[in-house]
Design a protein around this motif. Structure first.
Motif, PDB file in Angstrom:
ATOM      1  N   LYS A  94     -35.063  63.722  46.956  1.00  0.00           N
ATOM      2  CA  LYS A  94     -35.904  64.297  45.910  1.00  0.00           C
ATOM      3  C   LYS A  94     -35.779  63.474  44.628  1.00  0.00           C
ATOM      4  N   LYS A  95     -36.841  63.469  43.824  1.00  0.00           N
ATOM      5  CA  LYS A  95     -36.862  62.699  42.583  1.00  0.00           C
ATOM      6  C   LYS A  95     -36.596  63.622  41.392  1.00  0.00           C
ATOM      7  N   ILE A  96     -35.534  63.277  40.650  1.00  0.00           N
ATOM      8  CA  ILE A  96     -35.141  64.076  39.484  1.00  0.00           C
ATOM      9  C   ILE A  96     -35.384  63.251  38.223  1.00  0.00           C
ATOM     10  N   LYS A  97     -36.293  63.699  37.406  1.00  0.00           N
ATOM     11  CA  LYS A  97     -36.575  63.040  36.126  1.00  0.00           C
ATOM     12  C   LYS A  97     -35.656  63.620  35.066  1.00  0.00           C
ATOM     13  N   MET A  98     -34.862  62.763  34.433  1.00  0.00           N
ATOM     14  CA  MET A  98     -33.958  63.215  33.380  1.00  0.00           C
ATOM     15  C   MET A  98     -34.615  63.051  32.019  1.00  0.00           C
ATOM     16  N   VAL A  99     -34.443  64.051  31.190  1.00  0.00           N
ATOM     17  CA  VAL A  99     -35.038  64.080  29.854  1.00  0.00           C
ATOM     18  C   VAL A  99     -33.907  64.058  28.833  1.00  0.00           C
ATOM     19  N   GLU A 100     -33.930  63.067  27.956  1.00  0.00           N
ATOM     20  CA  GLU A 100     -32.864  62.956  26.959  1.00  0.00           C
ATOM     21  C   GLU A 100     -33.103  63.923  25.807  1.00  0.00           C
ATOM     22  N   THR A 101     -32.048  64.607  25.423  1.00  0.00           N
ATOM     23  CA  THR A 101     -32.084  65.480  24.260  1.00  0.00           C
ATOM     24  C   THR A 101     -30.829  65.230  23.440  1.00  0.00           C
ATOM     25  N   HIS A 102     -30.939  65.394  22.134  1.00  0.00           N
ATOM     26  CA  HIS A 102     -29.780  65.222  21.267  1.00  0.00           C
ATOM     27  C   HIS A 102     -29.255  66.569  20.771  1.00  0.00           C
ATOM     28  N   VAL A 103     -29.786  67.645  21.322  1.00  0.00           N
ATOM     29  CA  VAL A 103     -29.267  68.986  21.025  1.00  0.00           C
ATOM     30  C   VAL A 103     -28.165  69.269  22.030  1.00  0.00           C
ATOM     31  N   THR A 104     -26.927  69.301  21.572  1.00  0.00           N
ATOM     32  CA  THR A 104     -25.798  69.401  22.494  1.00  0.00           C
ATOM     33  C   THR A 104     -25.531  70.835  22.935  1.00  0.00           C
ATOM     34  N   GLY A 105     -25.593  71.799  22.025  1.00  0.00           N
ATOM     35  CA  GLY A 105     -25.300  73.177  22.388  1.00  0.00           C
ATOM     36  C   GLY A 105     -23.851  73.333  22.815  1.00  0.00           C
ATOM     37  N   ILE A 106     -23.542  74.491  23.419  1.00  0.00           N
ATOM     38  CA  ILE A 106     -22.193  74.771  23.912  1.00  0.00           C
ATOM     39  C   ILE A 106     -22.325  75.486  25.252  1.00  0.00           C
TER      40      ILE A 106
ATOM     41  N   PRO B 215     -26.562  62.213  25.196  1.00  0.00           N
ATOM     42  CA  PRO B 215     -25.555  61.146  25.065  1.00  0.00           C
ATOM     43  C   PRO B 215     -24.217  61.705  24.582  1.00  0.00           C
ATOM     44  N   ILE B 216     -23.135  61.181  25.119  1.00  0.00           N
ATOM     45  CA  ILE B 216     -21.791  61.547  24.669  1.00  0.00           C
ATOM     46  C   ILE B 216     -20.976  60.275  24.472  1.00  0.00           C
ATOM     47  N   SER B 217     -20.050  60.313  23.529  1.00  0.00           N
ATOM     48  CA  SER B 217     -19.254  59.117  23.227  1.00  0.00           C
ATOM     49  C   SER B 217     -17.755  59.393  23.176  1.00  0.00           C
ATOM     50  N   ASP B 218     -17.360  60.663  23.090  1.00  0.00           N
ATOM     51  CA  ASP B 218     -15.952  61.008  23.039  1.00  0.00           C
ATOM     52  C   ASP B 218     -15.325  60.851  24.419  1.00  0.00           C
ATOM     53  N   TRP B 219     -14.302  59.978  24.538  1.00  0.00           N
ATOM     54  CA  TRP B 219     -13.751  59.681  25.848  1.00  0.00           C
ATOM     55  C   TRP B 219     -13.095  60.904  26.490  1.00  0.00           C
ATOM     56  N   GLU B 220     -12.567  61.794  25.689  1.00  0.00           N
ATOM     57  CA  GLU B 220     -11.973  63.007  26.248  1.00  0.00           C
ATOM     58  C   GLU B 220     -13.035  63.829  26.980  1.00  0.00           C
ATOM     59  N   GLU B 221     -14.221  63.919  26.390  1.00  0.00           N
ATOM     60  CA  GLU B 221     -15.305  64.644  27.046  1.00  0.00           C
ATOM     61  C   GLU B 221     -15.817  63.876  28.259  1.00  0.00           C
ATOM     62  N   ILE B 222     -15.930  62.561  28.136  1.00  0.00           N
ATOM     63  CA  ILE B 222     -16.414  61.735  29.245  1.00  0.00           C
ATOM     64  C   ILE B 222     -15.496  61.870  30.465  1.00  0.00           C
ATOM     65  N   SER B 223     -14.213  61.951  30.237  1.00  0.00           N
ATOM     66  CA  SER B 223     -13.248  62.020  31.340  1.00  0.00           C
ATOM     67  C   SER B 223     -12.963  63.456  31.794  1.00  0.00           C
ATOM     68  N   ASN B 224     -13.496  64.455  31.097  1.00  0.00           N
ATOM     69  CA  ASN B 224     -13.260  65.860  31.435  1.00  0.00           C
ATOM     70  C   ASN B 224     -14.055  66.231  32.689  1.00  0.00           C
ATOM     71  N   PRO B 225     -13.412  66.697  33.759  1.00  0.00           N
ATOM     72  CA  PRO B 225     -14.146  67.051  34.982  1.00  0.00           C
ATOM     73  C   PRO B 225     -15.069  68.249  34.814  1.00  0.00           C
ATOM     74  N   ASN B 226     -14.880  69.050  33.764  1.00  0.00           N
ATOM     75  CA  ASN B 226     -15.816  70.146  33.495  1.00  0.00           C
ATOM     76  C   ASN B 226     -17.137  69.640  32.920  1.00  0.00           C
ATOM     77  N   THR B 227     -17.160  68.389  32.465  1.00  0.00           N
ATOM     78  CA  THR B 227     -18.383  67.769  31.950  1.00  0.00           C
ATOM     79  C   THR B 227     -19.010  66.946  33.063  1.00  0.00           C
ATOM     80  N   VAL B 228     -20.188  67.364  33.513  1.00  0.00           N
ATOM     81  CA  VAL B 228     -20.890  66.626  34.559  1.00  0.00           C
ATOM     82  C   VAL B 228     -21.663  65.479  33.914  1.00  0.00           C
ATOM     83  N   LYS B 229     -21.446  64.270  34.431  1.00  0.00           N
ATOM     84  CA  LYS B 229     -22.126  63.081  33.916  1.00  0.00           C
ATOM     85  C   LYS B 229     -23.245  62.661  34.868  1.00  0.00           C
ATOM     86  N   VAL B 230     -24.238  61.949  34.323  1.00  0.00           N
ATOM     87  CA  VAL B 230     -25.344  61.454  35.138  1.00  0.00           C
ATOM     88  C   VAL B 230     -25.634  60.010  34.767  1.00  0.00           C
ATOM     89  N   VAL B 231     -25.979  59.193  35.772  1.00  0.00           N
ATOM     90  CA  VAL B 231     -26.479  57.841  35.532  1.00  0.00           C
ATOM     91  C   VAL B 231     -27.921  57.776  36.024  1.00  0.00           C
TER      92      VAL B 231
END
Length: 237
Positions: A209-221, A125-141
């Motif tokens: 293809k079916k992709i199962k997403m697994v939520e993690t709260h370890v963000t890393g870099i 999960p991410i909440s910072d709008w700068e990161e959400i709108s950053n094209p280097n950050t790939v988002k998934v729904v």
């Protein structure tokens, strides 16, 4: 399997940049080995420079024979003749990858008795709008069972109605594949959505293809830019 390409459009030679005494790719390789989760860990590369760095720490390297558009293509070539069931793809720029997140990804297949899941991946999960709108950050729904619906560099979902609460998820560059799904990937031509977004996971979705997403709260870099590298150095220290 850690695909490692020397050239990178956004940050050339980033995998050989120094991260507190060792190249980024070596830090990533050692992090994967140190989880103790895998029978074998390989770096798959077309670069003699990267191969030499991994060899100097006693690591195992597979040299690519062909040119590849994506890390998944590179790994598919490497495992073609291997007797394996599940292959984990850890991106070479993920030196902070953690055991807990990888174990969750592997557990998806242990629970999939009917073998309906083609691959699994991580999201946080991410909440910072700068990161959400950053094209280097790939988002998934995802759907209500956490299967991926789409990946994008744009903010998804788009906040048309700001009164509706929605969680944004960042896609982390870790995949777990069934071997068959990975070999299929290599044979399937890239379609326009993947070509437009430059996100290889989209190819799997485009071909059903079916992709199962697994939520993690370890963000890393993830190291995509020189600024990310400086952040990583501070965190490592």
């Amino acid at each position: 399997m850690i695909p490692a390409r020397y050239q990178a459009s956004r940050f050339p030679a980033k995998l050989m940049q120094d991260l507190c005494g060792k190249p980024v790719i070596v830090r990533t390789y050692e992090a994967a080995v140190n989880t103790g989760l895998f029978d074998m860990v390989y770096v798959v590369t077309d670069s003699e420079t990267i191969a030499k760095a991994i060899g100097e720490v006693g690591g195992k390297v597979i040299m690519s024979r062909n040119q590849h558009e994506s890390g998944s293509d590179r790994i598919a070539e490497a495992i073609l003749d291997m007797e394996v069931d599940i292959v984990i793809n850890v991106q070479g720029d993920e030196p902070f990858i953690d055991k807990e997140s990888l174990a969750k990804t592997i557990a998806v297949f242990k629970a999939d008795d009917e073998k309906q899941i083609d691959l699994a991946s991580l999201m946080t999960p991410i909440s910072d709008w700068e990161e959400i709108s950053n094209p280097n950050t790939v988002k998934v729904v995802v759907d209500n069972q956490n299967f991926a619906l789409y990946f994008s560099r744009s903010p998804i979902p788009y906040p048309r109605d700001e009164k509706v609460t929605s969680t944004y998820y960042k896609h982390k560059g870790v995949y777990a594949f069934r071997k068959r799904a990975l070999l299929d990937f290599q044979q399937l031509p890239m379609r326009p959505l993947e070509a437009k977004e430059k996100i290889e996971a989209i190819r799997f979705l485009e071909y059903g293809k079916k992709i199962k997403m697994v939520e993690t709260h370890v963000t890393g870099i993830e190291i995509d830019t020189p600024e990310d590298l400086e952040h990583a150095r501070r965190a490592w220290k």
